[in-house]
Enzyme design. Structure first.
Site, PDB file in Angstrom:
ATOM      1  N   HIS A  24       0.906  -1.208   0.081  1.00 10.60           N
ATOM      2  CA  HIS A  24       0.194  -0.184  -0.010  1.00 10.60           C
ATOM      3  C   HIS A  24       0.869   1.180  -0.143  1.00 10.60           C
ATOM      4  O   HIS A  24       1.264   1.716   1.006  1.00 10.60           O
ATOM      5  CB  HIS A  24      -1.086  -0.017   1.359  1.00 10.60           C
ATOM      6  CG  HIS A  24      -1.815   1.404   1.491  1.00 10.60           C
ATOM      7  ND1 HIS A  24      -2.885   1.286   2.150  1.00 10.60           N
ATOM      8  CD2 HIS A  24      -2.129   2.309   0.491  1.00 10.60           C
ATOM      9  CE1 HIS A  24      -3.348   2.415   1.996  1.00 10.60           C
ATOM     10  NE2 HIS A  24      -3.096   2.977   0.924  1.00 10.60           N
ATOM     11  N   HIS A  26       1.492   4.668  -2.893  1.00 12.75           N
ATOM     12  CA  HIS A  26       1.148   5.562  -4.006  1.00 12.75           C
ATOM     13  C   HIS A  26       1.978   6.290  -4.645  1.00 12.75           C
ATOM     14  O   HIS A  26       3.069   6.670  -3.912  1.00 12.75           O
ATOM     15  CB  HIS A  26       0.081   6.551  -3.656  1.00 12.75           C
ATOM     16  CG  HIS A  26      -1.203   6.063  -2.897  1.00 12.75           C
ATOM     17  ND1 HIS A  26      -2.280   6.078  -3.727  1.00 12.75           N
ATOM     18  CD2 HIS A  26      -1.533   5.644  -1.618  1.00 12.75           C
ATOM     19  CE1 HIS A  26      -3.268   5.360  -2.982  1.00 12.75           C
ATOM     20  NE2 HIS A  26      -2.875   5.224  -1.663  1.00 12.75           N
ATOM     21  N   HIS A 224      -9.437   1.001  -1.405  1.00  9.51           N
ATOM     22  CA  HIS A 224      -9.528   1.588  -0.168  1.00  9.51           C
ATOM     23  C   HIS A 224     -10.730   1.892   0.387  1.00  9.51           C
ATOM     24  O   HIS A 224     -11.720   2.253  -0.083  1.00  9.51           O
ATOM     25  CB  HIS A 224      -8.996   3.241  -0.651  1.00  9.51           C
ATOM     26  CG  HIS A 224      -7.569   3.494  -1.099  1.00  9.51           C
ATOM     27  ND1 HIS A 224      -6.804   2.632  -1.906  1.00  9.51           N
ATOM     28  CD2 HIS A 224      -6.618   4.078  -0.361  1.00  9.51           C
ATOM     29  CE1 HIS A 224      -5.448   3.055  -1.971  1.00  9.51           C
ATOM     30  NE2 HIS A 224      -5.426   4.151  -0.728  1.00  9.51           N
ATOM     31  N   GLU A 227     -11.601   3.827   5.965  1.00  8.93           N
ATOM     32  CA  GLU A 227     -10.483   5.044   6.420  1.00  8.93           C
ATOM     33  C   GLU A 227     -11.338   6.015   6.767  1.00  8.93           C
ATOM     34  O   GLU A 227     -11.600   6.163   8.316  1.00  8.93           O
ATOM     35  CB  GLU A 227      -9.599   5.203   5.208  1.00  8.93           C
ATOM     36  CG  GLU A 227      -8.499   6.322   5.535  1.00  8.93           C
ATOM     37  CD  GLU A 227      -7.828   6.753   4.420  1.00  8.93           C
ATOM     38  OE1 GLU A 227      -6.704   7.389   4.610  1.00  8.93           O
ATOM     39  OE2 GLU A 227      -8.605   6.625   3.408  1.00  8.93           O
ATOM     40  N   ASP A 305       2.045   4.347   2.456  1.00 10.18           N
ATOM     41  CA  ASP A 305       0.731   5.331   2.041  1.00 10.18           C
ATOM     42  C   ASP A 305       1.557   6.380   0.958  1.00 10.18           C
ATOM     43  O   ASP A 305       1.799   6.083  -0.175  1.00 10.18           O
ATOM     44  CB  ASP A 305       0.029   5.723   2.991  1.00 10.18           C
ATOM     45  CG  ASP A 305      -1.408   6.154   2.324  1.00 10.18           C
ATOM     46  OD1 ASP A 305      -1.514   5.979   1.052  1.00 10.18           O
ATOM     47  OD2 ASP A 305      -2.421   6.910   2.952  1.00 10.18           O
ATOM     48  N   ASP A 306       1.951   7.636   1.675  1.00  9.79           N
ATOM     49  CA  ASP A 306       2.433   8.449   0.950  1.00  9.79           C
ATOM     50  C   ASP A 306       3.794   9.070   1.781  1.00  9.79           C
ATOM     51  O   ASP A 306       3.680  10.115   2.401  1.00  9.79           O
ATOM     52  CB  ASP A 306       1.720   9.576   0.800  1.00  9.79           C
ATOM     53  CG  ASP A 306       0.334   9.329   0.004  1.00  9.79           C
ATOM     54  OD1 ASP A 306       0.445   8.964  -1.213  1.00  9.79           O
ATOM     55  OD2 ASP A 306      -0.820   9.068   0.430  1.00  9.79           O
TER      56      ASP A 306
END
Length: 366
Positions: A24, A26, A224, A227, A305-306
């Protein structure tokens, strides 16, 4: 209940050495400052602020970027989300040529390798890449060229998940999947959907046909969910979108029946605690349900994630998680093993990773 922190932080070098995957993350959230400065100079685009504080802009709702969308990699729950998403649009808008796209892809593989990641499923949402609108397949081809070069140089192997935007229409989603099925772009292994659940509401029914077509064509599915929305988003992902893996999914902890379903169907959650805390899903690491999900028996992986705008790396997040939740080295070996199983890597890659992990842990003491 709260968990007591470990008495000593596990060394990040030991974490980097563990053979593992990341499932996971991006691509839009991995541009380094050097990437952005180089791209801005090449395209004669002014920076939106001082270079030294460029990533701070991602926390400001007032970030002003042209031609923005409302998609996104990271989740909702913070007042800074809209600015974060516009920042992603601005930076991806700097990628305008195939050579630039390939370079971004290569840099991603190098970054992952530096963290000891052997394989990654990277999420790419083409709605962020403004210069490539209407040319999604060309974008993925250019990215694949960069990943091919990285593979040849012995860097982290990468498969891509084509991500729909939650506020796209059903027709747009189905057209995108039809294009993927027809062209079969190399390295695209999965269909994804991301964006702010809280803003768009439940979208599972809207994308049901697109995901069904992807499943029939042999594409893997990751969604996704759970969340910024509650457990209902995870239920929709499983029942309507045939999700094999859930990105985030942390709100599943609120529904015991959903926990049982995740365990029974062996559906893993790609959890990103730093992202959840930074963007306000949970107020602190201590209150994050990572440990409770694990203790309940849910297959959980630990991801970034980021990482670039969040100022982190995978080894740092694993070290903090160990410190906050009292994880041992053996627990981290478990995270590594689950990351391999949860990945969409091919059978040979998975077998090699399992063997490498077993060999490594046989000679490295816990």
């Amino acid at each position: 209940m709260p968990y007591s922190p470990a008495t000593a932080r596990i060394d990040e070098e030991a974490i980097r050495a563990l053979p593992k995957a990341e499932v996971h993350v991006h691509l839009e959230g991995t541009f380094s400052l050097l990437d952005l400065l180089t791209l801005a100079k090449e395209n004669a685009v002014a920076l939106p602020g001082p270079a030294a504080t460029l990533f701070d802009i991602s926390t400001h709702t007032g970030f002003d970027a042209p031609d923005v969308t409302t998609g996104g990699g990271a989740g909702a729950g913070s007042a800074g989300l809209s600015g974060f998403l516009r920042f992603l649009d601005w930076q991806c808008g700097l990628v305008r040529t195939p050579a630039q796209a390939a370079r971004v892809a290569y840099a991603f593989a190098a970054r992952q390798s530096a963290s000891g990641i052997r394989y990654s499923d990277v999420i790419v949402n083409p709605t962020h890449w403004n210069a490539w609108r209407g040319r999604d397949l060309a974008l993925f081809d250019a990215l694949a060229a960069g990943f091919d070069e990285a593979d040849q140089d012995g860097l982290c192997r990468v498969g891509m998940a084509y991500s729909l935007l939650r506020n796209q229409s059903a027709a747009e989603a189905e057209a995108a999947v039809a294009g993927l099925v027809s062209a079969r772009p190399r390295r695209v292994v999965a269909l994804s959907v991301d964006g702010d659940e809280k803003v768009t509401g439940r979208t599972g029914e809207k994308f049901q046909h697109a995901f069904a077509a992807a499943a029939r064509a042999g594409l893997r599915r990751t969604v996704h969910a759970g969340e910024s929305s509650g457990p209902e988003g995870v239920w929709d992902a499983i029942d309507l979108l045939q999700a094999e893996r859930i990105d985030h999914g942390v709100r599943a902890i609120e529904d015991p029946a959903l926990i049982e379903r995740l365990i029974a169907d062996d559906i893993s959650l790609g959890v990103c605690p730093r992202s959840n805390v930074t963007l306000g899903i949970y107020p602190s690491w201590e209150q994050h349900p990572l440990r409770r999900l694990l203790d309940a028996g849910v297959p959980v992986t630990l991801n970034t994630d980021d990482p670039a705008p969040l100022g982190s790396t995978l080894e740092s997040d694993w070290a903090v998680a160990a410190e906050q939740f009292g994880f041992t080295y053996d627990d981290l070996v478990g995270f590594a093993a689950r990351s391999i199983e949860a990945s969409f890597a091919d059978a040979d890659t998975k077998a090699a990773l399992r063997a490498d992990l077993a060999e490594h842990t046989a000679v490295v003491p816990a």
